[in-house]
Design a protein around this motif. Structure first.
Motif, PDB file in Angstrom:
ATOM      1  N   PHE A  38       0.816  -1.205   0.000  1.00 19.21           N
ATOM      2  CA  PHE A  38       0.000   0.000   0.000  1.00 19.21           C
ATOM      3  C   PHE A  38       0.858   1.267   0.000  1.00 19.21           C
ATOM      4  CE2 PHE A  38      -3.643  -2.574   1.920  1.00 19.21           C
ATOM      5  CZ  PHE A  38      -4.350  -2.605   0.734  1.00 19.21           C
ATOM      6  N   THR A  39       1.917   1.284   0.784  1.00 15.08           N
ATOM      7  CA  THR A  39       2.750   2.484   0.886  1.00 15.08           C
ATOM      8  C   THR A  39       3.473   2.788  -0.426  1.00 15.08           C
ATOM      9  OG1 THR A  39       3.046   2.165   3.259  1.00 15.08           O
ATOM     10  CG2 THR A  39       4.671   3.543   2.143  1.00 15.08           C
ATOM     11  N   ILE A  40       4.145   1.796  -0.976  1.00 22.24           N
ATOM     12  CA  ILE A  40       4.855   2.018  -2.234  1.00 22.24           C
ATOM     13  C   ILE A  40       3.855   2.213  -3.372  1.00 22.24           C
ATOM     14  CG2 ILE A  40       6.485   1.019  -3.901  1.00 22.24           C
ATOM     15  CD1 ILE A  40       7.821  -0.375  -1.460  1.00 22.24           C
ATOM     16  N   GLY A  41       2.726   1.506  -3.291  1.00 23.26           N
ATOM     17  CA  GLY A  41       1.680   1.679  -4.299  1.00 23.26           C
ATOM     18  C   GLY A  41       1.161   3.101  -4.343  1.00 23.26           C
ATOM     19  N   ILE A  42       0.926   3.695  -3.173  1.00 28.34           N
ATOM     20  CA  ILE A  42       0.481   5.094  -3.114  1.00 28.34           C
ATOM     21  C   ILE A  42       1.534   6.005  -3.738  1.00 28.34           C
ATOM     22  CG2 ILE A  42       0.053   7.062  -1.574  1.00 28.34           C
ATOM     23  CD1 ILE A  42      -1.236   5.027   0.401  1.00 28.34           C
ATOM     24  N   LEU A  43       2.777   5.803  -3.345  1.00 30.66           N
ATOM     25  CA  LEU A  43       3.848   6.659  -3.869  1.00 30.66           C
ATOM     26  C   LEU A  43       3.955   6.561  -5.386  1.00 30.66           C
ATOM     27  CD1 LEU A  43       6.602   6.059  -1.163  1.00 30.66           C
ATOM     28  CD2 LEU A  43       5.329   8.182  -1.576  1.00 30.66           C
ATOM     29  N   LEU A  44       3.942   5.342  -5.903  1.00 28.33           N
ATOM     30  CA  LEU A  44       4.100   5.176  -7.343  1.00 28.33           C
ATOM     31  C   LEU A  44       2.845   5.578  -8.110  1.00 28.33           C
ATOM     32  CD1 LEU A  44       6.085   1.808  -7.594  1.00 28.33           C
ATOM     33  CD2 LEU A  44       6.965   4.152  -7.611  1.00 28.33           C
ATOM     34  N   PHE A  45       1.669   5.201  -7.616  1.00 25.47           N
ATOM     35  CA  PHE A  45       0.437   5.484  -8.335  1.00 25.47           C
ATOM     36  C   PHE A  45       0.071   6.960  -8.246  1.00 25.47           C
ATOM     37  CE2 PHE A  45      -4.177   5.809  -8.787  1.00 25.47           C
ATOM     38  CZ  PHE A  45      -4.374   5.137  -9.986  1.00 25.47           C
ATOM     39  N   SER A  46      -0.216   7.431  -7.044  1.00 27.86           N
ATOM     40  CA  SER A  46      -0.713   8.803  -6.889  1.00 27.86           C
ATOM     41  C   SER A  46       0.343   9.846  -7.257  1.00 27.86           C
ATOM     42  CB  SER A  46      -1.204   9.034  -5.457  1.00 27.86           C
ATOM     43  OG  SER A  46      -2.363   8.256  -5.216  1.00 27.86           O
TER      44      SER A  46
ATOM     45  N   ILE B  89       2.375   0.339 -12.322  1.00 25.38           N
ATOM     46  CA  ILE B  89       3.119  -0.459 -11.345  1.00 25.38           C
ATOM     47  C   ILE B  89       2.589  -0.151  -9.944  1.00 25.38           C
ATOM     48  CG2 ILE B  89       5.395  -0.856 -10.286  1.00 25.38           C
ATOM     49  CD1 ILE B  89       6.591  -0.243 -13.099  1.00 25.38           C
ATOM     50  N   GLY B  90       2.355   1.136  -9.677  1.00 23.89           N
ATOM     51  CA  GLY B  90       1.763   1.519  -8.394  1.00 23.89           C
ATOM     52  C   GLY B  90       0.383   0.919  -8.219  1.00 23.89           C
ATOM     53  N   GLY B  91      -0.421   0.941  -9.288  1.00 17.36           N
ATOM     54  CA  GLY B  91      -1.748   0.336  -9.221  1.00 17.36           C
ATOM     55  C   GLY B  91      -1.678  -1.156  -8.943  1.00 17.36           C
ATOM     56  N   LEU B  92      -0.716  -1.824  -9.565  1.00 16.10           N
ATOM     57  CA  LEU B  92      -0.526  -3.254  -9.336  1.00 16.10           C
ATOM     58  C   LEU B  92      -0.149  -3.527  -7.871  1.00 16.10           C
ATOM     59  CD1 LEU B  92      -0.458  -6.069 -10.614  1.00 16.10           C
ATOM     60  CD2 LEU B  92       1.937  -5.655 -11.194  1.00 16.10           C
ATOM     61  N   LEU B  93       0.671  -2.661  -7.307  1.00 14.61           N
ATOM     62  CA  LEU B  93       1.026  -2.823  -5.890  1.00 14.61           C
ATOM     63  C   LEU B  93      -0.182  -2.604  -4.983  1.00 14.61           C
ATOM     64  CD1 LEU B  93       4.540  -1.164  -5.829  1.00 14.61           C
ATOM     65  CD2 LEU B  93       4.005  -3.527  -5.202  1.00 14.61           C
TER      66      LEU B  93
ATOM     67  N   GLY C  56      -1.707  -5.354  -2.506  1.00  9.62           N
ATOM     68  CA  GLY C  56      -1.986  -5.140  -1.080  1.00  9.62           C
ATOM     69  C   GLY C  56      -3.354  -5.662  -0.697  1.00  9.62           C
ATOM     70  N   TRP C  57      -4.345  -5.385  -1.555  1.00 11.03           N
ATOM     71  CA  TRP C  57      -5.703  -5.897  -1.294  1.00 11.03           C
ATOM     72  C   TRP C  57      -5.730  -7.416  -1.336  1.00 11.03           C
ATOM     73  CZ3 TRP C  57      -9.295  -3.162   0.903  1.00 11.03           C
ATOM     74  CH2 TRP C  57      -9.306  -1.777   0.752  1.00 11.03           C
ATOM     75  N   LEU C  58      -5.031  -8.010  -2.293  1.00 10.98           N
ATOM     76  CA  LEU C  58      -4.981  -9.449  -2.402  1.00 10.98           C
ATOM     77  C   LEU C  58      -4.295 -10.081  -1.186  1.00 10.98           C
ATOM     78  CD1 LEU C  58      -5.661 -11.847  -4.228  1.00 10.98           C
ATOM     79  CD2 LEU C  58      -3.460 -11.553  -5.345  1.00 10.98           C
ATOM     80  N   LEU C  59      -3.201  -9.480  -0.756  1.00 11.85           N
ATOM     81  CA  LEU C  59      -2.519  -9.972   0.449  1.00 11.85           C
ATOM     82  C   LEU C  59      -3.416  -9.845   1.682  1.00 11.85           C
ATOM     83  CD1 LEU C  59       1.098  -8.575  -0.070  1.00 11.85           C
ATOM     84  CD2 LEU C  59       0.367 -10.975  -0.110  1.00 11.85           C
TER      85      LEU C  59
END
Length: 122
Positions: free
Chosen positions: A72-80, A105-109, A113-116
């Motif tokens: 979630f953290t890296i996903g936010i950084l990369l996506f948003s 890539i951020g969206g995939l992360l 996170g949701w899948l995990l």
């Protein structure tokens, strides 16, 4: 991952999403096209949604998992943040095209996170 770190991250991302949302609604409204403003808002919304998820995770010790936190953290950084960079650089007519592939890539992360979280729930 400790609850304090998760909660601090949630607070940081949540607070920044309010700041970025206000910035977009007021200061950027005058310089961005409608499409650019909508894209910027997508970044803000996803940042806030996932800040809330981090907040809930931080308040629920059973789900304090490092892999979920990092997705979630890296996903936010990369996506948003890549969306913010793309929109702002496009508005200045110097689009940072290298950010384009970073957004998915951020969206995939975020999805990971949701899948995990789903896996961790069972």
């Amino acid at each position: 991952m400790t609850q304090q770190i998760i909660l601090a991250t949630a607070a940081l991302f949540g607070g920044l999403s309010v700041v970025f949302g206000a910035f977009g609604a007021h200061a950027l409204k005058k310089i961005l096209s409608t499409d650019q403003l909508q894209s910027f808002e997508v970044g803000v919304k996803h940042q806030m949604y996932h800040a809330i998820v981090l907040l809930v995770l931080g308040l629920t010790p059973k789900y304090t998992s490092a892999p979920i936190y990092w997705c979630f953290t890296i996903g936010i950084l990369l996506f948003s943040f890549s969306i913010y960079g793309l929109v702002l650089s496009d508005a200045k007519e110097k689009k940072l095209r290298f950010l384009g592939p970073i957004t998915p890539i951020g969206g995939l992360l975020l999805v990971s996170g949701w899948l995990l979280l789903l896996i961790h729930a069972f």
